[in-house]
Scaffold this active site. Structure first.
Site, PDB file in Angstrom:
ATOM      1  N   GLU A   1     -48.367 -22.395  -7.682  1.00 16.83           N
ATOM      2  CA  GLU A   1     -48.899 -23.646  -7.443  1.00 16.83           C
ATOM      3  C   GLU A   1     -50.363 -23.360  -8.450  1.00 16.83           C
ATOM      4  OE1 GLU A   1     -48.161 -26.462  -6.891  1.00 16.83           O
ATOM      5  OE2 GLU A   1     -46.403 -25.948  -5.785  1.00 16.83           O
TER       6      GLU A   1
ATOM      7  N   GLN B   1     -52.039 -27.339 -15.055  1.00 18.49           N
ATOM      8  CA  GLN B   1     -52.055 -27.328 -16.529  1.00 18.49           C
ATOM      9  C   GLN B   1     -50.919 -26.676 -17.336  1.00 18.49           C
ATOM     10  OE1 GLN B   1     -55.021 -28.895 -17.397  1.00 18.49           O
ATOM     11  NE2 GLN B   1     -56.025 -28.611 -15.538  1.00 18.49           N
ATOM     12  N   THR B   2     -49.860 -26.183 -16.865  1.00 18.84           N
ATOM     13  CA  THR B   2     -48.839 -25.409 -17.348  1.00 18.84           C
ATOM     14  C   THR B   2     -47.588 -25.878 -17.085  1.00 18.84           C
ATOM     15  OG1 THR B   2     -50.394 -23.572 -17.106  1.00 18.84           O
ATOM     16  CG2 THR B   2     -48.261 -22.891 -18.025  1.00 18.84           C
TER      17      THR B   2
ATOM     18  N   GLY C   1     -53.671 -19.478 -19.998  1.00 22.93           N
ATOM     19  CA  GLY C   1     -55.170 -20.133 -20.234  1.00 22.93           C
ATOM     20  C   GLY C   1     -55.866 -20.405 -19.013  1.00 22.93           C
ATOM     21  N   TYR C   2     -56.999 -20.995 -19.093  1.00 18.02           N
ATOM     22  CA  TYR C   2     -57.789 -21.479 -18.125  1.00 18.02           C
ATOM     23  C   TYR C   2     -57.919 -20.066 -17.196  1.00 18.02           C
ATOM     24  CZ  TYR C   2     -57.135 -26.054 -19.179  1.00 18.02           C
ATOM     25  OH  TYR C   2     -57.166 -27.162 -19.848  1.00 18.02           O
TER      26      TYR C   2
ATOM     27  N   TYR D   1     -55.978 -29.800  -3.749  1.00 19.01           N
ATOM     28  CA  TYR D   1     -54.463 -29.788  -4.025  1.00 19.01           C
ATOM     29  C   TYR D   1     -53.818 -28.661  -3.466  1.00 19.01           C
ATOM     30  CZ  TYR D   1     -50.216 -29.153  -6.517  1.00 19.01           C
ATOM     31  OH  TYR D   1     -48.975 -28.756  -6.712  1.00 19.01           O
TER      32      TYR D   1
ATOM     33  N   ASP E   1     -51.384 -34.476  -6.820  1.00 20.76           N
ATOM     34  CA  ASP E   1     -51.492 -33.795  -8.107  1.00 20.76           C
ATOM     35  C   ASP E   1     -51.192 -34.870  -9.106  1.00 20.76           C
ATOM     36  OD1 ASP E   1     -48.861 -34.037  -8.229  1.00 20.76           O
ATOM     37  OD2 ASP E   1     -48.377 -32.116  -8.639  1.00 20.76           O
TER      38      ASP E   1
ATOM     39  N   CYS F   1     -40.049 -39.648 -12.922  1.00 19.55           N
ATOM     40  CA  CYS F   1     -41.184 -40.591 -13.196  1.00 19.55           C
ATOM     41  C   CYS F   1     -42.088 -40.038 -14.202  1.00 19.55           C
ATOM     42  CB  CYS F   1     -41.936 -40.788 -11.751  1.00 19.55           C
ATOM     43  SG  CYS F   1     -43.052 -42.223 -12.336  1.00 19.55           S
TER      44      CYS F   1
ATOM     45  N   CYS G   1     -36.248 -44.658 -14.625  1.00 18.14           N
ATOM     46  CA  CYS G   1     -36.397 -45.543 -13.323  1.00 18.14           C
ATOM     47  C   CYS G   1     -35.042 -45.846 -13.024  1.00 18.14           C
ATOM     48  CB  CYS G   1     -36.830 -46.829 -13.813  1.00 18.14           C
ATOM     49  SG  CYS G   1     -38.622 -46.676 -14.388  1.00 18.14           S
TER      50      CYS G   1
ATOM     51  N   CYS H   1     -34.154 -43.430 -10.502  1.00 12.67           N
ATOM     52  CA  CYS H   1     -35.179 -43.264  -9.376  1.00 12.67           C
ATOM     53  C   CYS H   1     -34.829 -43.736  -7.866  1.00 12.67           C
ATOM     54  CB  CYS H   1     -36.402 -43.779  -9.964  1.00 12.67           C
ATOM     55  SG  CYS H   1     -37.986 -43.612  -8.661  1.00 12.67           S
TER      56      CYS H   1
ATOM     57  N   CYS I   1     -40.711 -49.998  -6.167  1.00  8.21           N
ATOM     58  CA  CYS I   1     -41.795 -49.715  -7.296  1.00  8.21           C
ATOM     59  C   CYS I   1     -42.222 -51.097  -8.021  1.00  8.21           C
ATOM     60  CB  CYS I   1     -41.169 -48.936  -8.359  1.00  8.21           C
ATOM     61  SG  CYS I   1     -42.148 -48.327  -9.545  1.00  8.21           S
TER      62      CYS I   1
HETATM   63 FE1  SF4 Z   1     -41.429 -44.135 -11.579  1.00  9.66          FE
HETATM   64 FE2  SF4 Z   1     -41.212 -46.504 -10.429  1.00  9.66          FE
HETATM   65 FE3  SF4 Z   1     -39.619 -45.754 -12.384  1.00  9.66          FE
HETATM   66 FE4  SF4 Z   1     -39.383 -44.625 -10.220  1.00  9.66          FE
HETATM   67  S1  SF4 Z   1     -39.151 -46.738 -10.549  1.00  9.66           S
HETATM   68  S2  SF4 Z   1     -39.627 -43.637 -12.073  1.00  9.66           S
HETATM   69  S3  SF4 Z   1     -41.470 -44.534  -9.388  1.00  9.66           S
HETATM   70  S4  SF4 Z   1     -41.794 -46.057 -12.553  1.00  9.66           S
END
Ligand code: SF4
Length: 391
Positions: free
Chosen positions: A40, A45-46, A84-85, A134, A152, A227, A234, A237, A243
Site C-alpha cells: 500500500e 502515487q505509483t 520516487g517520494y 489510509y 484513497d 471508475c 459505467c 459498473c 450512481c
Molecule cells: Fe463510476 Fe458511477 Fe460510472 Fe460506476 S456508474 S463507473 S461509480 S461513474
C-alpha cells in the site's frame, strides 16, 4: 451504500479481481500485515503495473519486518529507486526499526509466540512514521479484517460520482453543502461535517458492513479499473444503479478537478571529480533529496554557466579546481517541482584525501566506476549520465 450495491460489488470483485503479488487467490484470506503495509505504501502515487516488480524484489530481499529493520538506509533506497517520494522509504525503515525493537522487548525468541508483526489498532499504527489514516485502514481492514474505513483517491472519485459531491476532501465547504450531503443516503451524516468528514462517513458506512475488507478492496479495484479518472466504464459498473452522476450523465463533472500548483525550479548540479577519479556526493543540506546520497546542487538562473559559479565554493575550494565544463542540462520532476538543471563537471587537481570541502555539510567520495550503482536517485543519475558513461 445499499446492501444490494455491496452485494453486486462483491460479486463483481470475485469475478474480476486481478492477480497481484500481494493478493492471495482466496480473497477471504487474511493477509500478512507487513506485505499489506509495503504494497500500500508503494502504491501511493505509483501505478499497480510498476509496483508489481518492485514489490516482488523487495519481498525477496526483505521478507519480513525483522530483516528490513536490520538493513541500512542506502540499501533500502536502492530497492526503492524509481518509485520516487523517498521519504516513504525512509519512513518504512524507521517504522520497521520501531516495530522490530518492540518485538525484541517481548523477550520471546520463538517467532510464532511473538505478537503480530504490526500493531492492530488505528491509534498505534497512525503513531508510526509514514502511516496515515489510509494506510492504517488498509492494514487493519485487509490484514486483520477489522471493520475499518479506507479512503484513497479511488474511493474519493467513486463517492464523489455516486453522490454528486462537488468538492474534494481537502476543500472548505459551506454549511449548505454539508447539509445537502446530510440529506443523502448515508445514515452517518449530521449536516455539520467538513468535506473530509463527509467522505470518511461514506467510507465508514462501507466499513460497517460484514466483509468490509472485501468491499474496501473491491472499491479500490473498481476505482482503478472501472471508475477511472478520465473515462469511467459505467456500462460494466456494479454500482451503476446507485450512481447519481451516471443517472444525470454528469460523470465528467465529478470529482471537481484540483488545480495543481507546479513550481518551476532552475538550478545547477555539480559533478565534482577528484584527481584519483572519485565523485563528490553530499548527504543532506540540499534543496532536494534530503538525507540521501546526492550530487551537490543549488538554485541558479537559467542560461549557460561559464566558469566556476560562486555557489560551488559552498562545497569545494576554488584553489583545488583544475577545470570546469558545462555538460548540458536535464529535466526532472520531484513532487510538485519541475526541475531544470545545468550540469557542471568540475575536475580537481587534488585527490579525494586532499581536496578541501565545506565543513558545514556531510560529504562522501564515491568511486567513479561505482557511481551508477551507488547513487540511488534518478536526479543524480540523470546528471551523471551526461558526464560519465555508465560502465
Ligand atoms: Fe463510476 Fe458511477 Fe460510472 Fe460506476 S456508474 S463507473 S461509480 S461513474
Amino acid at each position: 451504500m445499499t446492501n444490494d450495491s455491496l452485494k453486486r460489488l462483491r460479486e463483481w470483485f470475485k469475478k474480476n479481481a486481478a492477480e497481484l503479488p500481494w493478493r492471495p487467490l482466496d480473497l477471504d484470506a487474511p493477509r500478512d500485515a507487513y506485505a499489506v503495509w509495503i504494497s500500500e505504501t508503494m502504491l501511493q502515487q505509483t501505478q499497480v503495473s510498476t509496483v508489481k516488480d518492485y514489490f516482488i524484489r523487495w519481498m525477496k530481499r526483505f521478507p519480513d519486518i525483522e530483516t528490513l529493520a536490520k538493513a541500512d538506509e542506502a540499501e533500502v533506497f536502492k530497492y526503492w529507486q524509481g518509485l520516487g517520494y523517498y521519504s516513504r522509504a525512509r519512513n518504512i525503515l524507521k517504522t520497521a526499526k520501531i516495530v522490530a525493537l518492540r518485538h525484541d522487548s517481548t523477550g520471546l525468541t520463538n517467532q510464532a509466540q511473538r505478537p503480530s508483526n504490526m500493531p492492530q489498532t488505528r491509534k498505534e499504527l497512525e503513531a508510526l512514521p509514514g502511516i496515515g489514516a489510509y494506510t492504517a485502514g488498509a492494514i487493519l481492514s485487509l490484514a486483520y479484517h477489522k471493520r475499518e474505513a479506507i479512503l484513497d483517491g479511488n474511493l474519493v472519485r467513486i463517492f464523489s460520482r455516486l453522490y454528486e459531491l462537488d468538492f474534494l476532501p481537502t476543500d472548505k465547504i459551506s454549511e449548505k453543502s454539508s447539509a445537502i450531503a446530510a440529506n443523502a443516503s448515508c445514515s452517518r451524516m449530521t449536516g455539520h461535517e467538513s468535506a473530509a468528514e463527509i467522505y470518511w462517513n461514506y467510507a465508514r458506512e462501507v466499513a460497517d458492513s460484514s466483509k468490509a475488507y472485501m468491499h474496501n478492496e473491491a472499491l479500490m479495484e473498481l476505482g482503478r479499473t472501472i471508475c477511472k479518472t478520465k473515462t469511467p466504464l459505467c456500462e460494466t459498473c456494479p454500482l451503476q444503479k446507485e450512481c447519481l452522476a451516471f443517472k444525470d450523465k454528469r460523470t465528467a463533472d465529478f470529482p471537481p478537478t484540483k488545480k495543481r500548483t507546479e513550481k518551476n525550479w532552475h538550478g545547477t548540479v555539480l559533478v565534482v571529480e577528484s584527481s584519483d577519479e572519485k565523485i563528490l556526493a553530499v548527504i543532506g543540506g540540499q534543496k532536494f533529496l534530503d538525507r540521501q546520497l546526492a550530487l551537490p546542487h543549488f538554485e541558479s538562473p537559467r542560461g549557460a554557466t561559464i566558469g566556476l559559479p560562486a555557489n560551488a565554493e559552498e562545497y569545494i575550494n576554488a584553489d583545488d579546481v583544475e577545470s570546469v565544463e558545462h555538460c548540458g542540462t536535464f529535466r526532472h520532476s520531484i513532487t510538485i517541482h519541475k526541475i531544470e538543471c545545468d550540469i557542471l563537471h568540475i575536475k580537481l587537481k587534488a585527490n579525494a584525501n586532499r581536496a578541501r570541502t565545506s565543513q558545514k555539510l556531510t560529504f562522501q567520495w564515491i568511486e567513479k566506476a561505482k557511481a551508477f550503482e551507488t547513487f540511488a536517485n534518478s536526479f543524480s543519475l540523470k546528471a551523471l549520465k551526461k558526464v560519465i558513461l555508465p560502465v
